[in-house]
Design a protein around this motif. Structure first.
Motif, PDB file in Angstrom:
ATOM      1  N   ASP A  11       7.313  -0.631  -3.906  1.00 29.17           N
ATOM      2  CA  ASP A  11       8.740  -0.369  -3.797  1.00 29.17           C
ATOM      3  C   ASP A  11       9.419  -1.333  -4.763  1.00 29.17           C
ATOM      4  OD1 ASP A  11      11.468  -0.728  -2.978  1.00 29.17           O
ATOM      5  OD2 ASP A  11      10.952   0.164  -1.045  1.00 29.17           O
ATOM      6  N   PRO A  12      10.365  -0.864  -5.583  1.00 27.24           N
ATOM      7  CA  PRO A  12      11.013  -1.769  -6.533  1.00 27.24           C
ATOM      8  C   PRO A  12      11.671  -2.992  -5.890  1.00 27.24           C
ATOM      9  CG  PRO A  12      11.652   0.503  -6.956  1.00 27.24           C
ATOM     10  CD  PRO A  12      10.851   0.495  -5.689  1.00 27.24           C
ATOM     11  N   ASP A  13      12.030  -2.885  -4.626  1.00 21.62           N
ATOM     12  CA  ASP A  13      12.650  -4.021  -3.935  1.00 21.62           C
ATOM     13  C   ASP A  13      11.620  -4.933  -3.270  1.00 21.62           C
ATOM     14  OD1 ASP A  13      15.201  -3.098  -4.629  1.00 21.62           O
ATOM     15  OD2 ASP A  13      15.234  -1.756  -2.894  1.00 21.62           O
ATOM     16  N   GLU A  14      10.357  -4.562  -3.315  1.00 25.38           N
ATOM     17  CA  GLU A  14       9.283  -5.306  -2.659  1.00 25.38           C
ATOM     18  C   GLU A  14       8.700  -6.336  -3.617  1.00 25.38           C
ATOM     19  OE1 GLU A  14       6.914  -6.708   0.075  1.00 25.38           O
ATOM     20  OE2 GLU A  14       8.126  -4.958   0.562  1.00 25.38           O
ATOM     21  N   THR A  15       8.603  -7.576  -3.191  1.00 22.51           N
ATOM     22  CA  THR A  15       8.053  -8.621  -4.057  1.00 22.51           C
ATOM     23  C   THR A  15       6.842  -9.319  -3.461  1.00 22.51           C
ATOM     24  OG1 THR A  15       9.546 -10.289  -3.143  1.00 22.51           O
ATOM     25  CG2 THR A  15      10.293  -9.092  -5.110  1.00 22.51           C
ATOM     26  N   VAL A  16       6.474  -8.980  -2.231  1.00 24.35           N
ATOM     27  CA  VAL A  16       5.384  -9.707  -1.580  1.00 24.35           C
ATOM     28  C   VAL A  16       4.046  -8.978  -1.657  1.00 24.35           C
ATOM     29  CG1 VAL A  16       6.880 -10.974  -0.002  1.00 24.35           C
ATOM     30  CG2 VAL A  16       5.915  -8.791   0.698  1.00 24.35           C
ATOM     31  N   GLY A  17       3.976  -7.849  -2.349  1.00 28.40           N
ATOM     32  CA  GLY A  17       2.702  -7.162  -2.450  1.00 28.40           C
ATOM     33  C   GLY A  17       2.843  -5.776  -3.039  1.00 28.40           C
ATOM     34  N   TYR A  18       1.758  -5.027  -2.966  1.00 28.32           N
ATOM     35  CA  TYR A  18       1.749  -3.660  -3.475  1.00 28.32           C
ATOM     36  C   TYR A  18       0.725  -2.850  -2.704  1.00 28.32           C
ATOM     37  CZ  TYR A  18      -2.249  -5.529  -6.124  1.00 28.32           C
ATOM     38  OH  TYR A  18      -3.418  -6.132  -6.485  1.00 28.32           O
ATOM     39  N   ARG A  19       0.712  -1.557  -2.959  1.00 26.18           N
ATOM     40  CA  ARG A  19      -0.278  -0.652  -2.376  1.00 26.18           C
ATOM     41  C   ARG A  19      -1.141  -0.131  -3.498  1.00 26.18           C
ATOM     42  NH1 ARG A  19       1.963   2.119   2.950  1.00 26.18           N
ATOM     43  NH2 ARG A  19       2.845   0.220   3.808  1.00 26.18           N
ATOM     44  N   ALA A  20      -2.340   0.313  -3.145  1.00 27.35           N
ATOM     45  CA  ALA A  20      -3.268   0.722  -4.196  1.00 27.35           C
ATOM     46  C   ALA A  20      -4.243   1.774  -3.690  1.00 27.35           C
ATOM     47  CB  ALA A  20      -4.043  -0.487  -4.707  1.00 27.35           C
ATOM     48  N   ALA A  21      -4.846   2.445  -4.658  1.00 29.23           N
ATOM     49  CA  ALA A  21      -5.906   3.415  -4.389  1.00 29.23           C
ATOM     50  C   ALA A  21      -6.978   3.225  -5.444  1.00 29.23           C
ATOM     51  CB  ALA A  21      -5.356   4.832  -4.443  1.00 29.23           C
ATOM     52  N   GLU A  22      -8.232   3.240  -5.015  1.00 30.49           N
ATOM     53  CA  GLU A  22      -9.366   3.183  -5.930  1.00 30.49           C
ATOM     54  C   GLU A  22     -10.106   4.499  -5.839  1.00 30.49           C
ATOM     55  OE1 GLU A  22     -10.479  -1.543  -5.718  1.00 30.49           O
ATOM     56  OE2 GLU A  22     -11.596  -0.155  -4.464  1.00 30.49           O
ATOM     57  N   VAL A  23     -10.243   5.160  -6.972  1.00 29.64           N
ATOM     58  CA  VAL A  23     -10.983   6.422  -7.033  1.00 29.64           C
ATOM     59  C   VAL A  23     -12.374   6.111  -7.566  1.00 29.64           C
ATOM     60  CG1 VAL A  23     -11.106   8.707  -8.084  1.00 29.64           C
ATOM     61  CG2 VAL A  23      -8.894   7.784  -7.359  1.00 29.64           C
ATOM     62  N   ASP A  24     -13.369   6.461  -6.773  1.00 27.69           N
ATOM     63  CA  ASP A  24     -14.769   6.249  -7.142  1.00 27.69           C
ATOM     64  C   ASP A  24     -15.523   7.527  -6.803  1.00 27.69           C
ATOM     65  OD1 ASP A  24     -17.258   5.288  -7.787  1.00 27.69           O
ATOM     66  OD2 ASP A  24     -17.292   3.718  -6.259  1.00 27.69           O
ATOM     67  N   GLY A  25     -15.799   8.339  -7.812  1.00 24.61           N
ATOM     68  CA  GLY A  25     -16.419   9.633  -7.562  1.00 24.61           C
ATOM     69  C   GLY A  25     -15.427  10.542  -6.868  1.00 24.61           C
ATOM     70  N   ASP A  26     -15.853  11.126  -5.742  1.00 24.06           N
ATOM     71  CA  ASP A  26     -14.946  12.013  -5.006  1.00 24.06           C
ATOM     72  C   ASP A  26     -14.321  11.323  -3.801  1.00 24.06           C
ATOM     73  OD1 ASP A  26     -17.133  11.939  -3.289  1.00 24.06           O
ATOM     74  OD2 ASP A  26     -17.023  14.065  -2.804  1.00 24.06           O
ATOM     75  N   VAL A  27     -14.306   9.983  -3.818  1.00 26.16           N
ATOM     76  CA  VAL A  27     -13.739   9.198  -2.712  1.00 26.16           C
ATOM     77  C   VAL A  27     -12.587   8.347  -3.234  1.00 26.16           C
ATOM     78  CG1 VAL A  27     -14.196   7.367  -1.033  1.00 26.16           C
ATOM     79  CG2 VAL A  27     -15.930   9.111  -1.462  1.00 26.16           C
ATOM     80  N   VAL A  28     -11.523   8.304  -2.446  1.00 25.33           N
ATOM     81  CA  VAL A  28     -10.415   7.393  -2.750  1.00 25.33           C
ATOM     82  C   VAL A  28     -10.291   6.414  -1.592  1.00 25.33           C
ATOM     83  CG1 VAL A  28      -8.671   8.991  -1.857  1.00 25.33           C
ATOM     84  CG2 VAL A  28      -7.977   7.186  -3.389  1.00 25.33           C
ATOM     85  N   ARG A  29     -10.255   5.130  -1.926  1.00 25.75           N
ATOM     86  CA  ARG A  29     -10.080   4.066  -0.935  1.00 25.75           C
ATOM     87  C   ARG A  29      -8.655   3.554  -1.058  1.00 25.75           C
ATOM     88  NH1 ARG A  29     -15.121   4.027  -2.549  1.00 25.75           N
ATOM     89  NH2 ARG A  29     -16.753   3.946  -0.985  1.00 25.75           N
TER      90      ARG A  29
END
Length: 78
Positions: A10-28
């Motif tokens: 979120d542009p107003d968020e400064t304490v972290g972020y969210r993420a996704a890792e795509v590895d093959g046909d799986v997203v974590r």
């Protein structure tokens, strides 16, 4: 096969972020906190068909989700 990582916040968020890792046909899915001692928190994993059918387990900007789905599709084409 290579892993691709997508990050957003979120542009107003400064304490972290969210993420996704795509590895093959799986997203974590995970989040990262810059707060000392918190770090990474895993939010789950899904196969491509689950993401398409059920959607992600967290809010993802549409442009980022499109890139994640594209990466999943490219992985399954190999």
């Amino acid at each position: 096969m290579s892993t691709r990582t997508f990050r957003w916040n979120d542009p107003d968020e400064t304490v972290g972020y969210r993420a996704a890792e795509v590895d093959g046909d799986v997203v974590r899915w995970w989040s990262w906190s810059h707060v000392h001692g918190e770090g990474r928190r895993d939010l789950g994993a899904q196969r491509r068909e689950e993401v398409v059918r059920d959607g992600p387990p967290l809010e993802v900007p549409s442009i980022v989700l499109a890139q994640i789905l594209e990466a999943l599709a490219a992985s399954s084409d190999r």
